[in-house]
Design a protein around this motif. Structure first.
Motif, PDB file in Angstrom:
ATOM      1  N   UNK A  13      -2.312 -21.947  -9.171  1.00  0.00           N
ATOM      2  CA  UNK A  13      -1.914 -20.943 -10.166  1.00  0.00           C
ATOM      3  C   UNK A  13      -3.068 -20.729 -11.136  1.00  0.00           C
ATOM      4  N   UNK A  14      -3.515 -19.473 -11.281  1.00  0.00           N
ATOM      5  CA  UNK A  14      -4.614 -19.218 -12.219  1.00  0.00           C
ATOM      6  C   UNK A  14      -4.174 -19.393 -13.668  1.00  0.00           C
ATOM      7  N   UNK A  15      -5.137 -19.801 -14.487  1.00  0.00           N
ATOM      8  CA  UNK A  15      -4.876 -19.867 -15.914  1.00  0.00           C
ATOM      9  C   UNK A  15      -4.985 -21.269 -16.451  1.00  0.00           C
ATOM     10  N   UNK A  16      -4.800 -21.358 -17.739  1.00  0.00           N
ATOM     11  CA  UNK A  16      -4.465 -20.263 -18.638  1.00  0.00           C
ATOM     12  C   UNK A  16      -5.700 -19.427 -18.970  1.00  0.00           C
ATOM     13  N   UNK A  17      -5.472 -18.210 -19.437  1.00  0.00           N
ATOM     14  CA  UNK A  17      -6.584 -17.441 -19.979  1.00  0.00           C
ATOM     15  C   UNK A  17      -7.172 -18.263 -21.111  1.00  0.00           C
ATOM     16  N   UNK A  18      -8.467 -18.224 -21.233  1.00  0.00           N
ATOM     17  CA  UNK A  18      -9.156 -19.077 -22.203  1.00  0.00           C
ATOM     18  C   UNK A  18      -8.744 -18.755 -23.642  1.00  0.00           C
ATOM     19  N   UNK A  19      -8.860 -19.760 -24.479  1.00  0.00           N
ATOM     20  CA  UNK A  19      -8.428 -19.693 -25.869  1.00  0.00           C
ATOM     21  C   UNK A  19      -9.010 -18.478 -26.602  1.00  0.00           C
ATOM     22  N   UNK A  20     -10.297 -18.216 -26.443  1.00  0.00           N
ATOM     23  CA  UNK A  20     -10.934 -17.078 -27.119  1.00  0.00           C
ATOM     24  C   UNK A  20     -10.333 -15.759 -26.631  1.00  0.00           C
ATOM     25  N   UNK A  21     -10.034 -15.682 -25.344  1.00  0.00           N
ATOM     26  CA  UNK A  21      -9.414 -14.476 -24.780  1.00  0.00           C
ATOM     27  C   UNK A  21      -8.009 -14.315 -25.344  1.00  0.00           C
ATOM     28  N   UNK A  22      -7.249 -15.401 -25.371  1.00  0.00           N
ATOM     29  CA  UNK A  22      -5.888 -15.322 -25.914  1.00  0.00           C
ATOM     30  C   UNK A  22      -5.913 -14.876 -27.379  1.00  0.00           C
ATOM     31  N   UNK A  23      -6.884 -15.350 -28.138  1.00  0.00           N
ATOM     32  CA  UNK A  23      -6.977 -14.978 -29.552  1.00  0.00           C
ATOM     33  C   UNK A  23      -7.218 -13.470 -29.702  1.00  0.00           C
ATOM     34  N   UNK A  24      -8.108 -12.929 -28.905  1.00  0.00           N
ATOM     35  CA  UNK A  24      -8.397 -11.487 -28.991  1.00  0.00           C
ATOM     36  C   UNK A  24      -7.200 -10.673 -28.513  1.00  0.00           C
ATOM     37  N   UNK A  25      -6.557 -11.125 -27.436  1.00  0.00           N
ATOM     38  CA  UNK A  25      -5.376 -10.417 -26.930  1.00  0.00           C
ATOM     39  C   UNK A  25      -4.266 -10.445 -27.980  1.00  0.00           C
ATOM     40  N   UNK A  26      -4.069 -11.569 -28.639  1.00  0.00           N
ATOM     41  CA  UNK A  26      -3.070 -11.642 -29.714  1.00  0.00           C
ATOM     42  C   UNK A  26      -3.380 -10.627 -30.813  1.00  0.00           C
ATOM     43  N   UNK A  27      -4.636 -10.544 -31.181  1.00  0.00           N
ATOM     44  CA  UNK A  27      -5.054  -9.590 -32.208  1.00  0.00           C
ATOM     45  C   UNK A  27      -4.807  -8.150 -31.749  1.00  0.00           C
ATOM     46  N   UNK A  28      -5.249  -7.828 -30.540  1.00  0.00           N
ATOM     47  CA  UNK A  28      -5.113  -6.457 -30.016  1.00  0.00           C
ATOM     48  C   UNK A  28      -3.649  -6.071 -29.818  1.00  0.00           C
ATOM     49  N   UNK A  29      -2.814  -7.021 -29.417  1.00  0.00           N
ATOM     50  CA  UNK A  29      -1.401  -6.735 -29.165  1.00  0.00           C
ATOM     51  C   UNK A  29      -0.617  -6.536 -30.458  1.00  0.00           C
ATOM     52  N   UNK A  30      -1.079  -7.161 -31.540  1.00  0.00           N
ATOM     53  CA  UNK A  30      -0.458  -7.005 -32.854  1.00  0.00           C
ATOM     54  C   UNK A  30       1.067  -7.175 -32.787  1.00  0.00           C
ATOM     55  N   UNK A  31       1.511  -8.269 -32.189  1.00  0.00           N
ATOM     56  CA  UNK A  31       2.934  -8.518 -31.972  1.00  0.00           C
ATOM     57  C   UNK A  31       3.634  -8.840 -33.287  1.00  0.00           C
TER      58      UNK A  31
END
Length: 187
Positions: A13-31
């Motif tokens: 199973x691939x993953x997890x997406x790396x911490x830096x990627x998750x941080x940017x995705x969290x920012x971009x998603x603005x949940x």
């Protein structure tokens, strides 16, 4: 932000997406706490684990049953709960039964990215956000072209992260796989 090394992983199973990627995705998603989030291609659950504590509802989707099991194990390991529905199916099929999406995170598409983006577009609320992570150049181009065709104004960034490994005589920087983060917002 959860530490990459703390996730339960397997070779299958691939993953997890790396911490830096998750941080940017969290920012971009603005949940926000009222948002419904879909995590298409959840893998080991990196995004599900980061989004579950702050979203109203999350759908964690993967074709691989082992990915669903790992996501559940990681949520338990990190003591994260919330309104999470696990769907063991391909993203296109799973999305047919989900409405009123605020945020769509697409990490795996099983070669159905165009179909997934078309479905997300019909179910995404006004001001909804789409964030796609991609390592293949072809996927990046396909995502940008489809988003433009659907009337979005996509943004793309590619990040290259290196982490230091401390050795006896110094620090060796180890590069991680570069990844593109493509984001768009519905009008």
């Amino acid at each position: 932000m959860l530490n990459d090394m703390d996730f339960i992983t397997t070779c299958d199973v691939p993953g997890p997406s790396k911490e830096a990627v998750r941080a940017i995705v969290l920012y971009k998603a603005d949940v926000k706490d009222s948002d419904v989030v879909v995590d298409v291609g959840c893998g080991t659950g990196g995004f599900t684990c980061e989004f579950a504590p702050i979203s109203k509802k999350i759908y964690s989707i993967d074709t691989n049953p082992e990915a669903i099991k790992l996501t559940e194990k990681n949520l338990k390991k990190f003591k994260i709960d919330g309104d999470i529905t696990f769907i063991n199916d391909d993203g296109a099929n799973a999305l047919k039964s989900i409405d009123n999406i605020d945020v769509a995170i697409i990490g795996g598409s099983g070669r159905k990215l165009n179909e997934i983006l078309e479905l997300v577009d019909t179910k995404l609320k006004s001001k909804g956000r789409i964030v796609i992570t991609a390592i293949l150049v072809d996927t990046k181009v396909e995502a940008i072209n489809k988003l433009k065709e659907l009337g979005y104004n996509p943004q793309i960034m590619e990040i290259n992260v290196s982490k230091g490994r401390v050795l006896d005589r110094g620090i060796m920087m180890m590069g991680e796989n570069p990844i593109a983060i493509i984001s768009a917002k519905k009008r």
